[in-house]
Design a protein around this motif. Sequence first.
Motif, short mmCIF file in Angstrom:
data_model
loop_
_atom_site.label_atom_id
_atom_site.label_comp_id
_atom_site.label_asym_id
_atom_site.label_seq_id
_atom_site.Cartn_x
_atom_site.Cartn_y
_atom_site.Cartn_z
N THR A 1 0.83 -1.21 0.00
CA THR A 1 0.00 0.00 0.00
C THR A 1 0.86 1.26 0.00
O THR A 1 0.56 2.22 -0.71
N LEU A 2 1.93 1.22 0.77
CA LEU A 2 2.82 2.38 0.84
C LEU A 2 3.54 2.59 -0.50
O LEU A 2 3.62 3.73 -0.99
N VAL A 3 4.01 1.51 -1.08
CA VAL A 3 4.73 1.64 -2.36
C VAL A 3 3.79 2.20 -3.42
O VAL A 3 4.15 3.10 -4.18
N PHE A 4 2.57 1.71 -3.45
CA PHE A 4 1.60 2.20 -4.42
C PHE A 4 1.33 3.69 -4.20
O PHE A 4 1.31 4.48 -5.14
N ARG A 5 1.13 4.06 -2.91
CA ARG A 5 0.86 5.48 -2.61
C ARG A 5 2.01 6.36 -3.11
O ARG A 5 1.80 7.48 -3.58
N CYS A 6 3.23 5.87 -2.99
CA CYS A 6 4.38 6.64 -3.43
C CYS A 6 4.30 6.98 -4.91
O CYS A 6 4.77 8.03 -5.35
N MET A 7 3.69 6.08 -5.68
CA MET A 7 3.64 6.28 -7.13
C MET A 7 2.53 7.24 -7.55
O MET A 7 2.49 7.67 -8.71
N ILE A 8 1.60 7.57 -6.63
CA ILE A 8 0.51 8.47 -7.04
C ILE A 8 0.39 9.70 -6.14
O ILE A 8 -0.54 10.49 -6.32
N ALA A 9 1.30 9.88 -5.22
CA ALA A 9 1.22 11.05 -4.33
C ALA A 9 2.38 12.01 -4.64
O ALA A 9 3.54 11.64 -4.48
N PRO A 10 2.07 13.25 -5.06
CA PRO A 10 3.13 14.22 -5.40
C PRO A 10 4.15 14.38 -4.29
O PRO A 10 5.35 14.49 -4.56
N GLU A 11 3.70 14.38 -3.01
CA GLU A 11 4.64 14.58 -1.91
C GLU A 11 5.64 13.43 -1.79
O GLU A 11 6.70 13.59 -1.21
N HIS A 12 5.29 12.27 -2.35
CA HIS A 12 6.25 11.17 -2.42
C HIS A 12 7.05 11.23 -3.72
O HIS A 12 8.27 11.11 -3.73
N GLY B 1 20.63 13.30 -10.88
CA GLY B 1 21.02 14.52 -11.56
C GLY B 1 19.85 15.40 -11.97
O GLY B 1 20.04 16.45 -12.58
N THR B 2 18.64 14.96 -11.64
CA THR B 2 17.48 15.80 -11.92
C THR B 2 16.63 15.86 -10.66
O THR B 2 16.75 15.05 -9.76
N SER B 3 15.76 16.89 -10.62
CA SER B 3 14.79 16.93 -9.54
C SER B 3 13.41 17.19 -10.14
O SER B 3 13.28 17.67 -11.26
N THR B 4 12.41 16.82 -9.38
CA THR B 4 11.02 16.95 -9.83
C THR B 4 10.28 17.78 -8.80
O THR B 4 9.81 17.25 -7.79
N PRO B 5 10.20 19.12 -9.03
CA PRO B 5 9.55 19.98 -8.02
C PRO B 5 8.10 19.55 -7.80
O PRO B 5 7.40 19.23 -8.75
N ILE B 6 7.70 19.56 -6.53
CA ILE B 6 6.36 19.08 -6.19
C ILE B 6 5.27 19.89 -6.91
O ILE B 6 4.26 19.34 -7.32
N GLU B 7 5.53 21.20 -7.10
CA GLU B 7 4.50 22.03 -7.75
C GLU B 7 4.35 21.72 -9.23
O GLU B 7 3.38 22.12 -9.87
N SER B 8 5.31 20.97 -9.78
CA SER B 8 5.21 20.62 -11.20
C SER B 8 4.49 19.29 -11.42
O SER B 8 4.29 18.87 -12.54
N ILE B 9 4.10 18.64 -10.32
CA ILE B 9 3.52 17.30 -10.44
C ILE B 9 1.99 17.38 -10.40
O ILE B 9 1.42 17.98 -9.49
N THR B 10 1.38 16.81 -11.42
CA THR B 10 -0.08 16.70 -11.44
C THR B 10 -0.44 15.23 -11.41
O THR B 10 0.06 14.45 -12.21
N VAL B 11 -1.28 14.86 -10.44
CA VAL B 11 -1.75 13.48 -10.36
C VAL B 11 -3.25 13.50 -10.18
O VAL B 11 -3.76 14.05 -9.21
N ASP B 12 -3.95 12.96 -11.14
CA ASP B 12 -5.40 12.77 -11.02
C ASP B 12 -5.61 11.28 -11.23
O ASP B 12 -5.86 10.82 -12.34
N ALA B 13 -5.45 10.55 -10.13
CA ALA B 13 -5.34 9.08 -10.22
C ALA B 13 -6.68 8.40 -10.46
O ALA B 13 -7.26 7.78 -9.57
N ARG B 14 -7.16 8.53 -11.67
CA ARG B 14 -8.32 7.77 -12.13
C ARG B 14 -8.18 7.63 -13.63
O ARG B 14 -7.44 8.39 -14.26
N VAL C 1 7.52 17.56 -14.27
CA VAL C 1 8.61 18.25 -14.95
C VAL C 1 9.91 17.84 -14.26
O VAL C 1 10.04 18.03 -13.05
N MET C 2 10.81 17.24 -15.02
CA MET C 2 12.10 16.85 -14.47
C MET C 2 13.10 17.93 -14.84
O MET C 2 13.29 18.24 -16.02
#
Lengths: 153, 133
Positions: free
Chosen positions: A22-33, A42-55, A63-64
Amino acid sequence: MTDDMLETGTLTYTRVFDAPRTLVFRCMIAPEHLTHFWGPAGTSTPIESITVDARVGGSFETVMVNDADGSSYRMRAVYVEVSEPERLAWTEPDTAMTTTATFVDLGGTQTEVRIHQTNVPEPFRSPEAQAGFSTSLDRFAAYLAQRAGESTD
Amino acid sequence: MAATAQLDPEVDSRLDAAFTALADPTRRAILARLAQGDATVNELAAPFAMSLPAVSKHLKVLERSGLISRTRQAQFRPCHLEGEVLDAAVGWIDEQRRIWTERFDQLDRHLRDVQRAHIRAGHPADEENARDD
């Protein structure tokens, strides 16, 4: 821990994590994870650039940003399957690439994640074409080995 | 024009065509033959129980994908394997593999951090606590 390629019609990457499914799955759909691990080294993914509408039909965008030069790569995808906590799949319309993540509960607190990628356009995604795609990639590697051992030009 | 494995839409569509072209046993056999050197349509058709027009059709698919090229001027128009397109496809595979290997490494570290934080906060890292967002 294995990274197997060229299995059943796709590129496949597999890894076992010491964490409940459950935790691993949540990591894949939660921007804060996602912000903590999505961008490769060598790259970062700013949280404000992540959109997740998991349906199904919902957006999955990141954005990397390259840490060295600030250049960025936007991934735009649409979820095609969201079955918590077993499976998650998204398609990138720009490249016709579909990525399927399968989460297998290994008991205890171990979870195996399998990533399958296909770069095959929809009309070719039949089981026969998938088989062909796999074989082609296997032979592809063989061709290159062969090419490397010969002077072709 | 050099073929690279960058995330460039033009290269992506070329790779797409290359992978599609490869999803056929006859076309893969043709490429295997061309890996040994240029060949004419007649030479390529010889091992197959297949008409010349059928083989020509496969060659057209391969030509469109960029995996092979054909000489315009020579009478028998020998086919030539385009190594750089093969290399680009292999580069793409390597790049995808690198991304997921590094992503998994980072996810592994992140999962340890998250679970350690839960334990420090007095919560066992069980499934219920994993849902607390």
